[in-house]
Design a protein around this motif. Structure first.
Motif, PDB file in Angstrom:
ATOM      1  N   GLN A   1     -21.852 -12.975 -11.979  1.00  0.00           N
ATOM      2  CA  GLN A   1     -22.445 -11.684 -11.603  1.00  0.00           C
ATOM      3  C   GLN A   1     -23.850 -11.537 -12.154  1.00  0.00           C
ATOM      4  O   GLN A   1     -24.706 -10.915 -11.515  1.00  0.00           O
ATOM      5  CB  GLN A   1     -21.567 -10.535 -12.119  1.00  0.00           C
ATOM      6  CG  GLN A   1     -20.256 -10.412 -11.374  1.00  0.00           C
ATOM      7  CD  GLN A   1     -19.336  -9.382 -12.008  1.00  0.00           C
ATOM      8  OE1 GLN A   1     -19.636  -8.834 -13.060  1.00  0.00           O
ATOM      9  NE2 GLN A   1     -18.199  -9.134 -11.354  1.00  0.00           N
ATOM     10  N   ALA A   2     -24.102 -12.101 -13.323  1.00  0.00           N
ATOM     11  CA  ALA A   2     -25.443 -12.010 -13.927  1.00  0.00           C
ATOM     12  C   ALA A   2     -26.463 -12.856 -13.157  1.00  0.00           C
ATOM     13  O   ALA A   2     -27.648 -12.538 -13.146  1.00  0.00           O
ATOM     14  CB  ALA A   2     -25.393 -12.435 -15.377  1.00  0.00           C
TER      15      ALA A   2
ATOM     16  N   CYS B   1     -11.445 -19.907 -25.375  1.00  0.00           N
ATOM     17  CA  CYS B   1     -12.702 -19.932 -24.617  1.00  0.00           C
ATOM     18  C   CYS B   1     -13.849 -20.324 -25.548  1.00  0.00           C
ATOM     19  O   CYS B   1     -13.951 -19.817 -26.667  1.00  0.00           O
ATOM     20  CB  CYS B   1     -12.962 -18.560 -24.002  1.00  0.00           C
ATOM     21  SG  CYS B   1     -14.525 -18.454 -23.101  1.00  0.00           S
TER      22      CYS B   1
ATOM     23  N   TRP C   1     -11.763 -17.002 -17.450  1.00  0.00           N
ATOM     24  CA  TRP C   1     -12.092 -16.388 -16.174  1.00  0.00           C
ATOM     25  C   TRP C   1     -13.076 -15.230 -16.341  1.00  0.00           C
ATOM     26  O   TRP C   1     -13.995 -15.068 -15.544  1.00  0.00           O
ATOM     27  CB  TRP C   1     -10.815 -15.923 -15.487  1.00  0.00           C
ATOM     28  CG  TRP C   1     -11.050 -15.318 -14.148  1.00  0.00           C
ATOM     29  CD1 TRP C   1     -10.972 -14.009 -13.821  1.00  0.00           C
ATOM     30  CD2 TRP C   1     -11.440 -15.998 -12.966  1.00  0.00           C
ATOM     31  NE1 TRP C   1     -11.268 -13.830 -12.497  1.00  0.00           N
ATOM     32  CE2 TRP C   1     -11.563 -15.044 -11.941  1.00  0.00           C
ATOM     33  CE3 TRP C   1     -11.697 -17.324 -12.655  1.00  0.00           C
ATOM     34  CZ2 TRP C   1     -11.932 -15.364 -10.650  1.00  0.00           C
ATOM     35  CZ3 TRP C   1     -12.049 -17.652 -11.356  1.00  0.00           C
ATOM     36  CH2 TRP C   1     -12.176 -16.674 -10.378  1.00  0.00           C
ATOM     37  N   ASN C   2     -12.900 -14.410 -17.377  1.00  0.00           N
ATOM     38  CA  ASN C   2     -13.807 -13.282 -17.611  1.00  0.00           C
ATOM     39  C   ASN C   2     -15.242 -13.753 -17.825  1.00  0.00           C
ATOM     40  O   ASN C   2     -16.179 -13.179 -17.277  1.00  0.00           O
ATOM     41  CB  ASN C   2     -13.347 -12.456 -18.812  1.00  0.00           C
ATOM     42  CG  ASN C   2     -12.054 -11.737 -18.539  1.00  0.00           C
ATOM     43  OD1 ASN C   2     -11.701 -11.507 -17.387  1.00  0.00           O
ATOM     44  ND2 ASN C   2     -11.337 -11.398 -19.592  1.00  0.00           N
ATOM     45  N   CYS C   3     -15.445 -14.782 -18.647  1.00  0.00           N
ATOM     46  CA  CYS C   3     -16.794 -15.305 -18.895  1.00  0.00           C
ATOM     47  C   CYS C   3     -17.378 -15.925 -17.630  1.00  0.00           C
ATOM     48  O   CYS C   3     -18.576 -15.832 -17.384  1.00  0.00           O
ATOM     49  CB  CYS C   3     -16.769 -16.322 -20.034  1.00  0.00           C
ATOM     50  SG  CYS C   3     -16.391 -15.605 -21.643  1.00  0.00           S
ATOM     51  N   THR C   4     -16.539 -16.582 -16.838  1.00  0.00           N
ATOM     52  CA  THR C   4     -17.007 -17.219 -15.613  1.00  0.00           C
ATOM     53  C   THR C   4     -17.484 -16.167 -14.611  1.00  0.00           C
ATOM     54  O   THR C   4     -18.556 -16.307 -14.026  1.00  0.00           O
ATOM     55  CB  THR C   4     -15.875 -18.055 -14.968  1.00  0.00           C
ATOM     56  OG1 THR C   4     -15.415 -19.007 -15.941  1.00  0.00           O
ATOM     57  CG2 THR C   4     -16.347 -18.778 -13.742  1.00  0.00           C
ATOM     58  N   THR C   5     -16.695 -15.097 -14.430  1.00  0.00           N
ATOM     59  CA  THR C   5     -17.103 -14.058 -13.474  1.00  0.00           C
ATOM     60  C   THR C   5     -18.298 -13.260 -13.993  1.00  0.00           C
ATOM     61  O   THR C   5     -19.165 -12.877 -13.203  1.00  0.00           O
ATOM     62  CB  THR C   5     -15.937 -13.113 -13.175  1.00  0.00           C
ATOM     63  OG1 THR C   5     -15.430 -12.579 -14.400  1.00  0.00           O
ATOM     64  CG2 THR C   5     -14.818 -13.822 -12.442  1.00  0.00           C
ATOM     65  N   THR C   6     -18.394 -13.051 -15.292  1.00  0.00           N
ATOM     66  CA  THR C   6     -19.542 -12.350 -15.867  1.00  0.00           C
ATOM     67  C   THR C   6     -20.809 -13.156 -15.670  1.00  0.00           C
ATOM     68  O   THR C   6     -21.865 -12.593 -15.299  1.00  0.00           O
ATOM     69  CB  THR C   6     -19.320 -12.074 -17.364  1.00  0.00           C
ATOM     70  OG1 THR C   6     -18.081 -11.393 -17.532  1.00  0.00           O
ATOM     71  CG2 THR C   6     -20.443 -11.252 -17.943  1.00  0.00           C
ATOM     72  N   ALA C   7     -20.756 -14.457 -15.871  1.00  0.00           N
ATOM     73  CA  ALA C   7     -21.923 -15.315 -15.689  1.00  0.00           C
ATOM     74  C   ALA C   7     -22.320 -15.367 -14.206  1.00  0.00           C
ATOM     75  O   ALA C   7     -23.510 -15.408 -13.885  1.00  0.00           O
ATOM     76  CB  ALA C   7     -21.623 -16.727 -16.202  1.00  0.00           C
TER      77      ALA C   7
ATOM     78  N   ARG D   1     -17.006 -19.692 -24.998  1.00  0.00           N
ATOM     79  CA  ARG D   1     -18.073 -18.677 -24.985  1.00  0.00           C
ATOM     80  C   ARG D   1     -17.706 -17.455 -25.804  1.00  0.00           C
ATOM     81  O   ARG D   1     -18.436 -17.039 -26.692  1.00  0.00           O
ATOM     82  CB  ARG D   1     -18.399 -18.256 -23.556  1.00  0.00           C
ATOM     83  CG  ARG D   1     -19.209 -19.280 -22.832  1.00  0.00           C
ATOM     84  CD  ARG D   1     -19.906 -18.668 -21.646  1.00  0.00           C
ATOM     85  NE  ARG D   1     -20.653 -19.701 -20.961  1.00  0.00           N
ATOM     86  CZ  ARG D   1     -20.945 -19.684 -19.697  1.00  0.00           C
ATOM     87  NH1 ARG D   1     -20.551 -18.673 -18.941  1.00  0.00           N
ATOM     88  NH2 ARG D   1     -21.629 -20.662 -19.152  1.00  0.00           N
ATOM     89  N   CYS D   2     -16.563 -16.842 -25.478  1.00  0.00           N
ATOM     90  CA  CYS D   2     -16.210 -15.589 -26.158  1.00  0.00           C
ATOM     91  C   CYS D   2     -15.219 -15.788 -27.294  1.00  0.00           C
ATOM     92  O   CYS D   2     -15.025 -14.897 -28.108  1.00  0.00           O
ATOM     93  CB  CYS D   2     -15.671 -14.566 -25.161  1.00  0.00           C
ATOM     94  SG  CYS D   2     -14.107 -15.036 -24.404  1.00  0.00           S
TER      95      CYS D   2
END
Length: 128
Positions: free
Chosen positions: A126-127, A100, A118-124, A102-103
Motif C-alpha cells: 500500500q505504501a 516476522c 501478511w500484515n507487513c507485506t500488505t502495508t509495504a 520486519r515487525c
C-alpha cells in the motif's frame, strides 16, 4: 502395467506367499501384504522404525504407478525418542520460522521466505 499372474514367491524368511517378483523384490498387490511385513508408516504407528534394515518386499497399487516398501516387523527396532535438549532446539527453530523479520511478531504459522508476515507485506504494497 499389465495384469500380473499371482504365483507363490519366497520371502527372505523362507515363507511362500502369493505375489510376483518385480525389480528383484517380492511384490504384492494393495491389500494383500503378508503378515509380518509392514510399511514405514505402519511401523511408525506401532512405535517402530526399520532400524537400518532394507526393504524385503514391496506393495504396488494404481497399476504400478504407486508403491511402498515393506519391512520385516521382526527386525524393526523401537523408534528413538528425542532428548529434552533436542525438543527445545526444535521448538526454538520452529518459533524462528514463525517470526516476522520486519515487525518481530509471531504469525502463528511458518512464514515463507523472506519471512515477512501478511500484515507487513500488505502495508509495504500500500505504501508503494
Amino acid at each position: 502395467m499389465s495384469r500380473r499372474k499371482l504365483e507363490l514367491v519366497e520371502l527372505p524368511d523362507g515363507r511362500r506367499e502369493f505375489g510376483w517378483i518385480a525389480n528383484g523384490l517380492p511384490t504384492f498387490p494393495f491389500g494383500l501384504a503378508p503378515k509380518g511385513l509392514a510399511t514405514r508408516r505402519q511401523l511408525r504407528a506401532a512405535g517402530l522404525c526399520p532400524g537400518g534394515h532394507g526393504i524385503v518386499a514391496q506393495l504396488v497399487w494404481r497399476r504400478g504407478k504407486a508403491w511402498a516398501g515393506l519391512y520385516d516387523v521382526n527386525q524393526a527396532k523401537p523408534k528413538r525418542v528425542p532428548t529434552l535438549a533436542q525438543r527445545r532446539a526444535l521448538a526454538a527453530a520452529m518459533a524462528a520460522r514463525r517470526r516476522c523479520t520486519r515487525c518481530g511478531s509471531d504469525a502463528g504459522y511458518c512464514l515463507p521466505r523472506p519471512r515477512i508476515c501478511w500484515n507487513c507485506t500488505t502495508t509495504a504494497a500500500q505504501a508503494a
